[in-house]
Design an enzyme around this catalytic site. Structure first.
Site, PDB file in Angstrom:
ATOM      1  N   ILE A  98      -2.937 -11.105  -3.927  1.00 28.93           N
ATOM      2  CA  ILE A  98      -1.661 -10.394  -4.111  1.00 28.93           C
ATOM      3  C   ILE A  98      -1.869  -8.950  -4.527  1.00 28.93           C
ATOM      4  O   ILE A  98      -0.934  -8.176  -4.603  1.00 28.93           O
ATOM      5  CB  ILE A  98      -0.740 -11.099  -5.138  1.00 28.93           C
ATOM      6  CG1 ILE A  98      -1.492 -11.404  -6.437  1.00 28.93           C
ATOM      7  CG2 ILE A  98      -0.135 -12.348  -4.538  1.00 28.93           C
ATOM      8  CD1 ILE A  98      -0.582 -11.929  -7.532  1.00 28.93           C
ATOM      9  N   ASP A 117      -4.057   4.832 -19.405  1.00 31.29           N
ATOM     10  CA  ASP A 117      -3.826   4.909 -17.962  1.00 31.29           C
ATOM     11  C   ASP A 117      -2.364   4.580 -17.624  1.00 31.29           C
ATOM     12  O   ASP A 117      -2.091   3.806 -16.704  1.00 31.29           O
ATOM     13  CB  ASP A 117      -4.795   3.976 -17.228  1.00 31.29           C
ATOM     14  CG  ASP A 117      -4.998   4.386 -15.775  1.00 31.29           C
ATOM     15  OD1 ASP A 117      -4.681   5.548 -15.428  1.00 31.29           O
ATOM     16  OD2 ASP A 117      -5.482   3.549 -14.992  1.00 31.29           O
TER      17      ASP A 117
HETATM   18  N1  LIG Z   1       0.000 -10.055 -13.377  1.00 30.05           N
HETATM   19  C1  LIG Z   1       0.128  -9.623 -12.123  1.00 30.05           C
HETATM   20  N2  LIG Z   1       1.102 -10.102 -11.336  1.00 30.05           N
HETATM   21  C2  LIG Z   1       1.232  -9.685 -10.057  1.00 30.05           C
HETATM   22  N3  LIG Z   1       0.439  -8.768  -9.475  1.00 30.05           N
HETATM   23  C3  LIG Z   1      -0.540  -8.245 -10.232  1.00 30.05           C
HETATM   24  C4  LIG Z   1      -0.763  -8.639 -11.583  1.00 30.05           C
HETATM   25  N4  LIG Z   1      -1.798  -7.949 -12.077  1.00 30.05           N
HETATM   26  C5  LIG Z   1      -2.213  -7.162 -11.084  1.00 30.05           C
HETATM   27  N5  LIG Z   1      -1.479  -7.327  -9.970  1.00 30.05           N
HETATM   28  C6  LIG Z   1      -1.647  -6.641  -8.685  1.00 30.05           C
HETATM   29  O1  LIG Z   1      -3.017  -6.357  -8.485  1.00 30.05           O
HETATM   30  C7  LIG Z   1      -3.240  -4.954  -8.430  1.00 30.05           C
HETATM   31  C8  LIG Z   1      -4.537  -4.588  -9.124  1.00 30.05           C
HETATM   32  O2  LIG Z   1      -4.479  -5.008 -10.471  1.00 30.05           O
HETATM   33  P1  LIG Z   1      -5.048  -4.122 -11.662  1.00 30.05           P
HETATM   34  O3  LIG Z   1      -4.329  -2.815 -11.679  1.00 30.05           O
HETATM   35  O4  LIG Z   1      -5.016  -4.907 -12.912  1.00 30.05           O
HETATM   36  O5  LIG Z   1      -6.536  -3.972 -11.156  1.00 30.05           O
HETATM   37  P2  LIG Z   1      -7.521  -2.759 -11.381  1.00 30.05           P
HETATM   38  O6  LIG Z   1      -8.735  -3.046 -10.582  1.00 30.05           O
HETATM   39  O7  LIG Z   1      -7.721  -2.568 -12.833  1.00 30.05           O
HETATM   40  O8  LIG Z   1      -6.654  -1.624 -10.720  1.00 30.05           O
HETATM   41  P3  LIG Z   1      -6.860  -0.063 -10.706  1.00 30.05           P
HETATM   42  O9  LIG Z   1      -7.212   0.238  -9.295  1.00 30.05           O
HETATM   43  O10 LIG Z   1      -5.498   0.487 -11.083  1.00 30.05           O
HETATM   44  O11 LIG Z   1      -7.911   0.251 -11.676  1.00 30.05           O
HETATM   45  C9  LIG Z   1      -2.017  -4.346  -9.097  1.00 30.05           C
HETATM   46  O12 LIG Z   1      -1.764  -3.057  -8.631  1.00 30.05           O
HETATM   47  C10 LIG Z   1      -0.925  -5.302  -8.709  1.00 30.05           C
HETATM   48  O13 LIG Z   1      -0.463  -5.020  -7.415  1.00 30.05           O
END
Ligand SMILES: Nc1ncnc2c1ncn2[C@@H]1O[C@H](COP(=O)(O)OP(=O)(O)OP(=O)(O)O)[C@@H](O)[C@H]1O
Length: 466
Positions: A114, A225
């Protein structure tokens, strides 16, 4: 290969001002007229390689299994500053004793992807016992900040504005974070999809963002962030702050020195290498600016230019689109985007101001602003889109994928007019830059034997649990 997450060293000493910028600063020589994100990625890669030379704490020898963090009560808005920390730690204590032997697949059925961030993939999953759906984020081991992200999520879990962490499963090479599912997508996607958002919705979201920032700060956490990409929505329309990958524990009077954040949202003091919680206020000020006028306040055609603007550009709140914004709302943005950190208002003060001007703000949030943001964001992401196509609606996929970021921004644009092209490119770069996450190379191990980060870890039950 995954990107290293970076840490930031806490600096409690008086020499904080003398702290030098990280060895791999992300300045780029502006030899080309337009900055390529590839340059930036190359620099990051170099940093990563440097980081790789440092020892990484091995958690393999530690307990395998899961550390489950049940929601800590329905309403943590009842958590008082000072008492909250204790309650949360109590919560983790209980949690970590549960179900250590279970494996993720014993308890959940994995579904579709997702979301995808720069550091992890996120999947739908369903509890075998209750049938309830969750989001599962997979984080590879070997990245020290993975542990910090988990620990901070557990610490904050339970607040209605924070994505609740339900369970953490440790596997041989990764951790599975089982989180509350936010099925409403990201705030940024809503901005893009709807183009226009009701004024009331925009103001409500901003207020909720400030409430959760206030909570984080009271809980001794700086997020580092804050941006619409990290604000997730649930079906009720409420927002949840996500992605604590750059978050740090911080105590009163403590300062941080690591370069971390997303360029367009980063506070000037981060660039100077000595900062504290108020960086979140600055980033929220950038968000409010975007909500009000549909554009980022500090832009440029290179990272250097953006950083230069952050440090020096004087915002003019008296002309153009600002004419249609109420004075209290303008003042609020100005007070949040104040470079003098001691003069910048706190989350508490923002909320006190927002309340009386709330109605006014609602009246003045411009629908046009959202429409123009829609335009700018579309131009950043889509191919073959010209100003005349600006109302074209194409759904941008969840998450700014690594490929998106690696793509040269000019690849996204093919406007015929040279002038349009140039403007579009600058806009696109500004937005692309807003999607880049900056960080310093790892300088200290999270649970290392010495150093300030270990002190933070001493109250970190999760570290012990691993
Ligand atoms: N709890 C959640 N419920 C639904 N979708 C989620 C959830 N957590 C994350 N996502 C989806 O997954 C994507 C990536 O999550 P997240 O931002 O935590 O990862 P990241 O690798 O830390 O991202 P970034 O590229 O911002 O560093 C989010 O942009 C969102 O679309």
């Amino acid at each position: 290969m995954r990107k290293k997450r970076k840490g930031s060293e806490a600096d409690t000493g008086e020499n904080a001002q003398e702290e030098v910028l990280p060895t791999c600063d992300f300045k780029v020589s502006n030899v080309r007229s337009h900055y390529s994100l590839e340059d930036y990625n190359r620099l990051k890669k170099r940093c990563k390689e440097d980081v790789g030379k440092e020892p990484v704490t091995s958690f393999k020898s530690r307990l395998a299994g899961i550390a489950t963090a049940p929601p800590c009560g329905a309403s943590s808005s009842l958590v008082l500053p000072g008492r909250g920390l204790k309650r949360k730690i109590g919560c983790i204590d209980v949690a970590t004793q549960m179900g250590r032997k279970n494996r993720f697949e014993d308890d959940y059925i994995l579904g579709d992807a997702i979301g995808r961030g720069k550091f992890g993939s996120v999947w739908l999953c369903k509890s075998k016992v209750t049938g309830v759906e969750f989001a599962c984020k997979t984080l590879q081991k070997g990245e020290e900040t993975v542990h910090r992200e988990v620990e901070i999520m557990q610490h904050l879990s339970g607040h209605p504005g924070v994505v609740t962490l339900h369970a953490v499963y440790e596997e041989l090479d990764c951790f599975q974070l089982v989180m509350e599912l936010c099925s409403g997508g990201r705030l940024i996607d809503e901005m893009i999809d709807e183009g226009q958002c009701s004024e009331q919705r925009a103001a409500n979201i901003f207020k909720d963002v400030m409430l959760v920032i206030k909570y984080c700060h009271e809980m001794g956490v700086v997020h580092r962030d804050i941006k619409p990409e990290n604000i997730l929505l649930v079906n009720s329309g409420k927002m949840k702050l996500a992605d604590f990958g750059l978050a740090m524990r911080i105590s009163n009077g403590q300062t941080l020195s690591g370069l971390a954040g997303s360029p367009a949202y980063v506070a000037p003091e981060v660039l100077l290498g000595n900062y504290s919680k108020k960086v979140d206020i600055w980033s929220a000020g950038v968000l409010l600016h975007a909500l009000l006028v549909g554009g980022l306040p500090f832009q440029g055609d290179s990272l250097e230019a953006v950083f230069e603007a952050i440090k020096n550009v004087k915002l003019d709140f008296h002309t153009g689109i600002w004419d249609s914004i109420s004075k209290p709302a303008r003042d609020l943005v100005a007070r949040m985007l104040t470079r003098d950190v001691s003069a910048r208002i706190t989350a508490d003060e923002v909320l006190r101001i927002v309340k009386p001007i709330f109605t006014k703000l609602l009246l003045n949030l411009s629908n046009c602003a959202w429409a123009s943001m829609d335009f700018v964001l579309h131009r950043a992401h889509l191919k073959d889109i010209c100003p005349s196509d600006q109302k074209q609606r194409i759904k941008v996929g969840a998450g700014s994928s690594e490929e998106d970021l690696n793509q040269h921004p000019s690849d996204s644009l093919s406007c015929k007019s040279e002038e349009q092209d140039e403007c579009g490119l600058v806009d696109a770069l500004a937005v692309a830059i807003s999607h880049v996450k900056i960080s310093e190379p790892k300088r200290s191990r999270l649970c290392g034997p010495t150093g300030p980060i270990e002190q933070q870890c001493s109250s970190n039950n999760l570290c012990r649990a691993f």
